[in-house]
Design a protein around this motif. Structure first.
Motif, short mmCIF file in Angstrom:
data_model
loop_
_atom_site.label_atom_id
_atom_site.label_comp_id
_atom_site.label_asym_id
_atom_site.label_seq_id
_atom_site.Cartn_x
_atom_site.Cartn_y
_atom_site.Cartn_z
N GLY A 138 -31.45 -58.64 8.74
CA GLY A 138 -30.67 -57.79 9.63
C GLY A 138 -29.90 -56.71 8.90
O GLY A 138 -29.88 -55.55 9.31
N LYS A 142 -30.57 -52.78 9.12
CA LYS A 142 -29.44 -51.99 9.62
C LYS A 142 -29.24 -50.75 8.75
O LYS A 142 -29.01 -49.65 9.26
CB LYS A 142 -28.18 -52.85 9.63
CG LYS A 142 -26.95 -52.13 10.16
CD LYS A 142 -25.75 -53.05 10.20
CE LYS A 142 -24.54 -52.35 10.78
NZ LYS A 142 -23.36 -53.26 10.86
N ALA A 181 -37.36 -55.70 13.34
CA ALA A 181 -36.92 -56.53 12.21
C ALA A 181 -37.49 -57.94 12.30
O ALA A 181 -37.90 -58.52 11.29
CB ALA A 181 -35.40 -56.58 12.18
N LEU A 253 -27.87 -57.14 12.43
CA LEU A 253 -28.55 -55.85 12.61
C LEU A 253 -27.77 -54.89 13.49
O LEU A 253 -27.62 -53.71 13.15
CB LEU A 253 -29.94 -56.09 13.21
CG LEU A 253 -30.79 -54.86 13.53
CD1 LEU A 253 -31.06 -54.05 12.26
CD2 LEU A 253 -32.10 -55.28 14.18
#
Length: 309
Positions: A138, A142, A181, A253
């Motif tokens: 995550g 991100k 993801a 994320l």
């Protein structure tokens, strides 16, 4: 004339009794812990979902009031938008996550099954993301999807100023970044499952089909893929279970997304139980998640046990 006498078998001594009881003695503490801390707390959560518990547990039963408030049937002061957001996101995330992972995993497995060069290097590369935790995945995605420092900023610095990819900050599209993801992390694991299944297919049968004039596509479509049905089922069970209980990927994320727009039921449960002090509503959402997982896993276990019998 003498009669043959049969002697009774010797009684087991203390040492033999201890050896027979040793596995039970070793397993007893873990069995008791599972019984209390897993199934005991499941029953406790179900009980709390029928109470009006808030910050602290309340043991006075109120029927299905928490479930009514969860679905927004009675109180206008508790809008159901966040719960509906969660289950809608769960449907979108679950369908795309499971579907893309299975298609992509099967496609990569078929490519690797052609005995291409560098298979020993490519296989661990595809599997590596599964070794990472959802938190690491995550955070990495991100940074990559952040318009200020990730993909968009990099392409702008290279001169492609018209490129925009702000899904992670768009409440209508942020859930799709969670799908990206999640697929990146799990598709390699699904590839490994399908590759193991492909390596178990009888090669003589495939050669016979090719001799009869079947194309490569026909061989895989009509012979190989039907044989892989148990692998499809196992992959579906694993992915669906991971999708339903996903929590840390969403938090790492998107931090829940703008206005909670990326919430899944697990995020809703945590928010209402530990932050908004609505323990009964949080317990009700947890029970619904448990029922959803049970609806997937129990028929699978029943079919497996039935086949063994």
């Amino acid at each position: 004339m003498t009669l043959a006498t049969t002697s009774a078998p010797p009684r087991p001594g203390l040492r033999e009794k201890l050896q027979d009881a040793l596995p039970k003695i070793v397993l007893a503490p873990s069995f008791a812990a599972i019984l209390v801390f897993v199934y005991g707390f499941i029953l406790w959560t179900i009980y709390l979902s029928f109470t009006n518990s808030k910050t602290f547990p309340s043991y006075e039963l109120t029927g299905g009031l928490a479930y009514q408030r969860l679905w927004g049937w009675t109180f206008e002061s508790d809008p159901p938008s966040s719960w509906y957001y969660s289950i809608t996101n769960m449907a979108v995330f679950g369908v795309l996550y499971v579907g893309i992972c299975m298609v992509l995993g099967l496609f990569i497995a078929i490519l690797l099954d052609q005995r291409i060069r560098g298979e020993g290097i490519l296989r661990p590369i595809y599997l590596y993301p599964m070794a990472l935790s959802f938190i690491v995945t995550g955070v990495a995605w991100k940074w990559f999807l952040d318009p200020g420092l990730g993909l968009e900023a990099t392409l702008h610095n290279l001169g492609w100023t018209s490129f925009h990819f702000d899904w992670i900050k768009n409440k209508d599209r942020v859930i799709y970044t969670v799908v990206i993801a999640g697929v990146w992390q799990a598709s390699g694991f699904v590839m490994a499952m399908f590759l193991a299944g492909l390596r178990g297919v009888d090669g003589e049968m495939l050669k016979a089909a090719q001799i009869d004039g079947a194309s490569t596509f026909q061989v895989y479509w009509r012979i190989v893929i039907p044989i892989l049905r148990p692998v499809f089922l196992s992959a579906f069970i694993v992915l669906a279970h991971m999708a339903i209980k996903s929590y840390d990927l969403v938090v790492a994320l998107t931090s829940g997304g703008p206005g909670g727009s990326a919430w899944l039921p697990s995020n809703f449960m945590y928010e209402y139980t530990f932050k908004r002090n609505q323990m009964a509503i949080g317990s009700a959402s947890a029970v619904i998640m448990l029922m959803t997982i049970s609806a997937i896993i129990v028929p699978y276990l029943y079919s497996e046990l039935r086949e063994k019998k």
